[in-house]
Design a protein around this motif. Sequence first.
Motif, PDB file in Angstrom:
ATOM      1  N   ASN A 290       0.824  -1.208   0.000  1.00 21.90           N
ATOM      2  CA  ASN A 290       0.000   0.000   0.000  1.00 21.90           C
ATOM      3  C   ASN A 290       0.861   1.263   0.000  1.00 21.90           C
ATOM      4  O   ASN A 290       0.552   2.238  -0.689  1.00 21.90           O
ATOM      5  CB  ASN A 290      -0.935   0.010   1.218  1.00 21.90           C
ATOM      6  N   LEU A 293       2.488   1.718  -3.414  1.00 21.45           N
ATOM      7  CA  LEU A 293       1.485   2.219  -4.349  1.00 21.45           C
ATOM      8  C   LEU A 293       1.231   3.712  -4.150  1.00 21.45           C
ATOM      9  O   LEU A 293       1.275   4.505  -5.100  1.00 21.45           O
ATOM     10  CB  LEU A 293       0.188   1.427  -4.167  1.00 21.45           C
ATOM     11  N   PHE A 390       1.152   3.238 -10.945  1.00 22.18           N
ATOM     12  CA  PHE A 390      -0.058   2.411 -11.060  1.00 22.18           C
ATOM     13  C   PHE A 390       0.276   0.932 -11.242  1.00 22.18           C
ATOM     14  O   PHE A 390      -0.562   0.061 -10.990  1.00 22.18           O
ATOM     15  CB  PHE A 390      -0.921   2.906 -12.226  1.00 22.18           C
ATOM     16  N   SER A 392       2.034  -0.703  -9.370  1.00 19.69           N
ATOM     17  CA  SER A 392       2.065  -1.295  -8.030  1.00 19.69           C
ATOM     18  C   SER A 392       0.798  -2.083  -7.722  1.00 19.69           C
ATOM     19  O   SER A 392       0.790  -2.942  -6.837  1.00 19.69           O
ATOM     20  CB  SER A 392       2.252  -0.204  -6.973  1.00 19.69           C
ATOM     21  N   LEU A 393      -0.270  -1.775  -8.447  1.00 18.62           N
ATOM     22  CA  LEU A 393      -1.531  -2.508  -8.250  1.00 18.62           C
ATOM     23  C   LEU A 393      -1.373  -3.994  -8.547  1.00 18.62           C
ATOM     24  O   LEU A 393      -2.154  -4.822  -8.057  1.00 18.62           O
ATOM     25  CB  LEU A 393      -2.626  -1.910  -9.147  1.00 18.62           C
TER      26      LEU A 393
END
Length: 408
Positions: A290, A293, A390, A392-393
């Motif tokens: 988290n 991200l 993005f 990292s999603l």
Amino acid sequence: MAVTAQKTTTKQLNTVYIILFAISSGHFFNDSIQAVVPAMFPILEKSLNLTYAQIGWIAFMVNMTSSVMQPVFGYIADRRPLPFLLPAGMFMSMLGLIGFGLAPNFSIILISVLFIGLGSAIFHPEGSRVAYMAAGNKRGLAQSIYQVGGNFGQSMAPIFTALIFVPFGQRGVLSFVLVAFFGMAILSFVSKWYKNQAMPAIKQSVKGTEKNGKRPIHRKIKIAMLLLVFIVFARSWYSAGITNFYQFYLIGDYGLSIKQAQIYIFIFMIAGVIGTFSGGPLADRFGKRNIILLSLIGAAPIAFILPHVSLIFVAPLVFLIGFIITSSFSVSVVYAQELLPKKVGMASGLTVGLAFGMGAIGAVFFGTLADLTSMKFVMIFVSLLPLLGFLSLFLPSDEKVRELSVEA
């Protein structure tokens, strides 16, 4: 036998703060020495009439040497830990400093910064390993303490430029030989602890691995590591654009002096120090993926508007970007170490080292692009890089990482 095992477990759970602060101090000295290189760019540009592309090549040499060799030394240290490498790396950097301070031309500068980069490559994997072993059950906090030393050292580059290199020129580099001596003394202390306390446990782990045989790394772990390195590479490219070239943008487009431009670079980097320290405890609470991200996605809109604002807004914006984007700096290292718990040195080398090598390529690219177009065009291009956050999603969640590491 049971008592010994219990003591070992207790040792592993205890956080050894004196070692964490010592290795963080060593990290500060190491990265302060490395920060000398970009700090000299405005001086070398004028004294040796260097082009932006040549400045990019100097940044490439020091960062690429440091970066590409880190996974190599990490791999070697995973197989056979070498505590003496900590002070040895600092000695290598000291040799580079002497050459850099006396270099009469571009070629000698490249050779000198190669030594500085190699010294940094030797230090970092073993430094990360020491922080990992001294962490106990506070890995996020431990990596933050360790990494904040390095980031604080890097943040000193603008101060070095304004207070040392502007008045004293290239010879001012020689004053950092004393810094290297202090670093060697502290790292000698750490290496003694490393040898006396940690080596028996590491040797036992290596024997256990040899006895059980080598298990192949899970395919999902490989994919996650590749994705993580690419994300860290995007962050490194953005940081390389700001720390190496934003000062020239401020001088050219805002009409600032060299000293005035350094203030804004310092704000960006000191915000990074605060962000690095904050990221670890936040990741311990809210999850590592988290924070990785949010660090890039959160910085993206601010980074996008930075090249277009008036000077009055630059300081608060670069502070926010520096804080947010570096909050995942130590977190990404811990995330990689948990993906590869039996290859801590190589995991650290890949995230801190190889990804920074990508940043070195970015420095050459940005310098060449600035010569062909303009510095403003480069800054606009750089402002788009945080959007890659993005990706990292697609990283596995912290719980999934723990499952994969057990299977590996």
